[in-house]
Write a protein that holds these residues in place. Structure first.
Motif, PDB file in Angstrom:
ATOM      1  N   ASN A 340       0.831  -1.210   0.000  1.00 23.27           N
ATOM      2  CA  ASN A 340       0.000   0.000   0.000  1.00 23.27           C
ATOM      3  C   ASN A 340       0.867   1.262   0.000  1.00 23.27           C
ATOM      4  O   ASN A 340       0.551   2.241  -0.684  1.00 23.27           O
ATOM      5  CB  ASN A 340      -0.933   0.001   1.217  1.00 23.27           C
ATOM      6  N   ILE A 341       1.949   1.258   0.775  1.00 24.84           N
ATOM      7  CA  ILE A 341       2.835   2.430   0.834  1.00 24.84           C
ATOM      8  C   ILE A 341       3.458   2.696  -0.534  1.00 24.84           C
ATOM      9  O   ILE A 341       3.520   3.853  -1.007  1.00 24.84           O
ATOM     10  CB  ILE A 341       3.925   2.224   1.905  1.00 24.84           C
ATOM     11  N   VAL A 342       3.943   1.639  -1.190  1.00 23.84           N
ATOM     12  CA  VAL A 342       4.556   1.798  -2.519  1.00 23.84           C
ATOM     13  C   VAL A 342       3.534   2.335  -3.515  1.00 23.84           C
ATOM     14  O   VAL A 342       3.832   3.247  -4.309  1.00 23.84           O
ATOM     15  CB  VAL A 342       5.151   0.459  -2.992  1.00 23.84           C
ATOM     16  N   GLN A 343       2.323   1.795  -3.482  1.00 21.66           N
ATOM     17  CA  GLN A 343       1.283   2.248  -4.416  1.00 21.66           C
ATOM     18  C   GLN A 343       0.859   3.682  -4.121  1.00 21.66           C
ATOM     19  O   GLN A 343       0.641   4.479  -5.050  1.00 21.66           O
ATOM     20  CB  GLN A 343       0.075   1.307  -4.347  1.00 21.66           C
ATOM     21  N   ASN A 344       0.746   4.043  -2.847  1.00 22.42           N
ATOM     22  CA  ASN A 344       0.332   5.405  -2.483  1.00 22.42           C
ATOM     23  C   ASN A 344       1.374   6.446  -2.892  1.00 22.42           C
ATOM     24  O   ASN A 344       1.047   7.609  -3.116  1.00 22.42           O
ATOM     25  CB  ASN A 344       0.073   5.499  -0.984  1.00 22.42           C
ATOM     26  N   ASN A 345       2.639   6.044  -2.977  1.00 20.43           N
ATOM     27  CA  ASN A 345       3.700   6.958  -3.395  1.00 20.43           C
ATOM     28  C   ASN A 345       3.929   6.908  -4.911  1.00 20.43           C
ATOM     29  O   ASN A 345       4.920   7.472  -5.408  1.00 20.43           O
ATOM     30  CB  ASN A 345       5.004   6.614  -2.668  1.00 20.43           C
ATOM     31  N   GLU A 346       3.017   6.226  -5.604  1.00 19.79           N
ATOM     32  CA  GLU A 346       3.066   6.137  -7.063  1.00 19.79           C
ATOM     33  C   GLU A 346       4.388   5.565  -7.561  1.00 19.79           C
ATOM     34  O   GLU A 346       4.908   5.958  -8.616  1.00 19.79           O
ATOM     35  CB  GLU A 346       2.804   7.515  -7.693  1.00 19.79           C
ATOM     36  N   ALA A 347       4.934   4.644  -6.795  1.00 22.91           N
ATOM     37  CA  ALA A 347       6.148   3.932  -7.201  1.00 22.91           C
ATOM     38  C   ALA A 347       5.764   2.546  -7.697  1.00 22.91           C
ATOM     39  O   ALA A 347       4.630   2.081  -7.492  1.00 22.91           O
ATOM     40  CB  ALA A 347       7.132   3.844  -6.034  1.00 22.91           C
ATOM     41  N   LYS A 348       6.703   1.896  -8.382  1.00 18.82           N
ATOM     42  CA  LYS A 348       6.448   0.558  -8.910  1.00 18.82           C
ATOM     43  C   LYS A 348       7.607  -0.370  -8.561  1.00 18.82           C
ATOM     44  O   LYS A 348       8.759   0.054  -8.473  1.00 18.82           O
ATOM     45  CB  LYS A 348       6.284   0.610 -10.430  1.00 18.82           C
ATOM     46  N   PHE A 349       7.224  -1.637  -8.346  1.00 23.12           N
ATOM     47  CA  PHE A 349       8.245  -2.645  -8.068  1.00 23.12           C
ATOM     48  C   PHE A 349       8.997  -2.974  -9.354  1.00 23.12           C
ATOM     49  O   PHE A 349       8.441  -2.942 -10.458  1.00 23.12           O
ATOM     50  CB  PHE A 349       7.606  -3.917  -7.496  1.00 23.12           C
ATOM     51  N   ALA A 350      10.269  -3.303  -9.194  1.00 22.20           N
ATOM     52  CA  ALA A 350      11.090  -3.616 -10.369  1.00 22.20           C
ATOM     53  C   ALA A 350      10.674  -4.934 -10.984  1.00 22.20           C
ATOM     54  O   ALA A 350      10.406  -5.911 -10.278  1.00 22.20           O
ATOM     55  CB  ALA A 350      12.558  -3.653  -9.960  1.00 22.20           C
ATOM     56  N   ASP A 351      10.598  -4.937 -12.331  1.00 24.93           N
ATOM     57  CA  ASP A 351      10.302  -6.161 -13.078  1.00 24.93           C
ATOM     58  C   ASP A 351      11.630  -6.716 -13.580  1.00 24.93           C
ATOM     59  O   ASP A 351      12.111  -6.375 -14.657  1.00 24.93           O
ATOM     60  CB  ASP A 351       9.356  -5.841 -14.232  1.00 24.93           C
ATOM     61  N   LEU A 352      12.228  -7.546 -12.762  1.00 24.24           N
ATOM     62  CA  LEU A 352      13.563  -8.058 -13.081  1.00 24.24           C
ATOM     63  C   LEU A 352      13.562  -9.060 -14.216  1.00 24.24           C
ATOM     64  O   LEU A 352      14.614  -9.397 -14.753  1.00 24.24           O
ATOM     65  CB  LEU A 352      14.189  -8.680 -11.821  1.00 24.24           C
ATOM     66  N   ASN A 353      12.389  -9.563 -14.598  1.00 23.70           N
ATOM     67  CA  ASN A 353      12.319 -10.545 -15.685  1.00 23.70           C
ATOM     68  C   ASN A 353      12.370  -9.893 -17.044  1.00 23.70           C
ATOM     69  O   ASN A 353      12.655 -10.551 -18.057  1.00 23.70           O
ATOM     70  CB  ASN A 353      11.034 -11.364 -15.562  1.00 23.70           C
ATOM     71  N   ASN A 354      12.059  -8.571 -17.112  1.00 24.80           N
ATOM     72  CA  ASN A 354      12.027  -7.885 -18.402  1.00 24.80           C
ATOM     73  C   ASN A 354      13.097  -6.792 -18.471  1.00 24.80           C
ATOM     74  O   ASN A 354      12.847  -5.697 -18.982  1.00 24.80           O
ATOM     75  CB  ASN A 354      10.633  -7.275 -18.647  1.00 24.80           C
ATOM     76  N   ARG A 355      14.254  -7.057 -17.891  1.00 25.15           N
ATOM     77  CA  ARG A 355      15.329  -6.066 -17.950  1.00 25.15           C
ATOM     78  C   ARG A 355      15.917  -6.008 -19.340  1.00 25.15           C
ATOM     79  O   ARG A 355      16.039  -7.006 -20.036  1.00 25.15           O
ATOM     80  CB  ARG A 355      16.436  -6.420 -16.938  1.00 25.15           C
ATOM     81  N   THR A 356      16.328  -4.800 -19.732  1.00 23.56           N
ATOM     82  CA  THR A 356      16.951  -4.629 -21.039  1.00 23.56           C
ATOM     83  C   THR A 356      18.446  -4.470 -20.891  1.00 23.56           C
ATOM     84  O   THR A 356      18.919  -4.076 -19.837  1.00 23.56           O
ATOM     85  CB  THR A 356      16.364  -3.385 -21.742  1.00 23.56           C
TER      86      THR A 356
END
Length: 356
Positions: A340-356
């Motif tokens: 909830n804290i991450v979402q409320n701060n408009e941040a996103k979790f890293a998607d390590l499977n789709n790294r470029t």
């Protein structure tokens, strides 16, 4: 009466009727006599927490066996084998029957003693349950097993000495090399026995403690002569030889004041530093406010650094309990808070499977 004095198979009818009467009476009265004798024994060892019905149920069968064996012996005193059968001379049948009677009588007495030991142990277990310490909960089953083994050994040697007329003292003394061979063959059993004694002397844990040895962990259910029973978190029961408990590093989880949770939260690399600071401070604030956090050493949440494709926040806190279930429940509740804290701060979790 002439009929009572007449003979059937060289036995008087009167004696045969006495034999049948005693046998039938013992079968009809065994339940009543066993209950009465059990009540008499209960008066000497009665306890408010253990009912007389429990005592009767534990003693009824061995007492019934004792009564039947005794009554059958007295019944056979009225009869004798016909001399024309010549059984006593050829097969020694009387001697065989006497040996069987003696064995059954000693066995029934031993059975009664073992049931009395278990009943007394039940009383002490009820008393131990009323105390705060778990030490007495551990000692009662151990000494109960010790008493049962002692009675069994005494029964075996009593049969050898009384029934088969073997000099028990000479037998034990003469074991010598044979005893050494048996000891070598039972090496692991003896190691486990000595290990159990060491466990009772050192007391690294008691019944009810949660311990971990190698890859096995669980709550201690019983400490026996040979092994210790552990109940794992998934409900299965694991039996661990006592020699392993004394030979390896063992951790008593129940002595902990808290359990530690530590893991990383990975945010996307484009997350602003101000957002990261807000998330870190808010998580730390929520963790400190949780009811199960160990307040003297609550742990800390901090920006760990820049990872491979992520911004890493380390969350570490101590849960004020040694119970794994409470630890897992607390982790789950704090994880929801973090999402909830991450979402409320408009941040996103890293998607390590789709790294470029």
């Amino acid at each position: 009466m002439e009929f009572l004095e007449s003979e059937i198979l060289e036995n008087k009818v009167n004696d045969i009727l006495w034999f049948i009467g005693i046998i039938v009476s013992s079968l009809l009265l065994k339940r009543l006599l066993s209950v009465s004798l059990s009540k008499v024994l209960y008066r000497f060892i009665k306890h408010d927490k253990v009912s007389i019905h429990t005592c009767i149920e534990m003693l009824r069968k061995p007492v019934e066996l004792f009564i039947i064996v005794l009554m059958v012996y007295f019944a056979f005193l009225y009869l004798h084998f016909p001399l024309t059968w010549n059984l006593a001379a050829t097969l020694g049948l009387k001697l065989v029957l006497l040996k069987i009677f003696q064995c059954l009588l000693i066995f029934s007495i031993s059975w009664i003693l073992i049931r009395l030991v278990k009943f007394i142990a039940l009383i002490f277990q009820e008393r131990a349950a009323l105390t705060e310490t778990k030490l007495d909960d551990q000692f009662v089953p151990f000494f109960k097993d010790l008493a049962v083994v002692t009675v069994s050994i005494m029964t075996f040697f009593s049969m050898l000495g009384i029934v088969f007329k073997i000099d028990v003292v000479a037998l034990v003394t003469g074991l010598g090399i044979g005893g050494l061979a048996i000891a070598l063959a039972a090496k692991e059993t003896l190691e486990n026995l000595f290990a159990s004694l060491m466990l009772f002397m050192d007391l690294p844990f008691v019944v009810g403690d949660n311990i971990q040895i190698d890859k096995v962990s669980g709550d201690v259910e019983k400490i026996g002569f040979r092994s210790t029973r552990l109940k794992t978190a998934d409900g299965s029961v694991v039996t661990v030889p006592n020699r392993l408990l004394t030979a390896q590093a063992l951790e008593n989880m129940s002595t902990r004041q808290f359990r530690r949770a530590k893991y990383l939260i990975k945010l996307q690399q484009d997350t602003p530093s101000s957002t990261i600071q807000n998330i870190v401070s808010q998580i730390q604030e929520e963790v400190l406010a949780h009811e199960h956090i160990y307040k003297p050493e609550p742990g800390v949440t901090r920006f760990e650094g820049i990872g491979d494709g992520s911004m890493d926040i380390q969350v570490a806190y101590n849960v004020e309990s040694n119970n794994v279930a409470i630890l897992n429940k607390t982790r789950e509740e704090i994880n929801y808070i973090i999402v909830n804290i991450v979402q409320n701060n408009e941040a996103k979790f890293a998607d390590l499977n789709n790294r470029t």
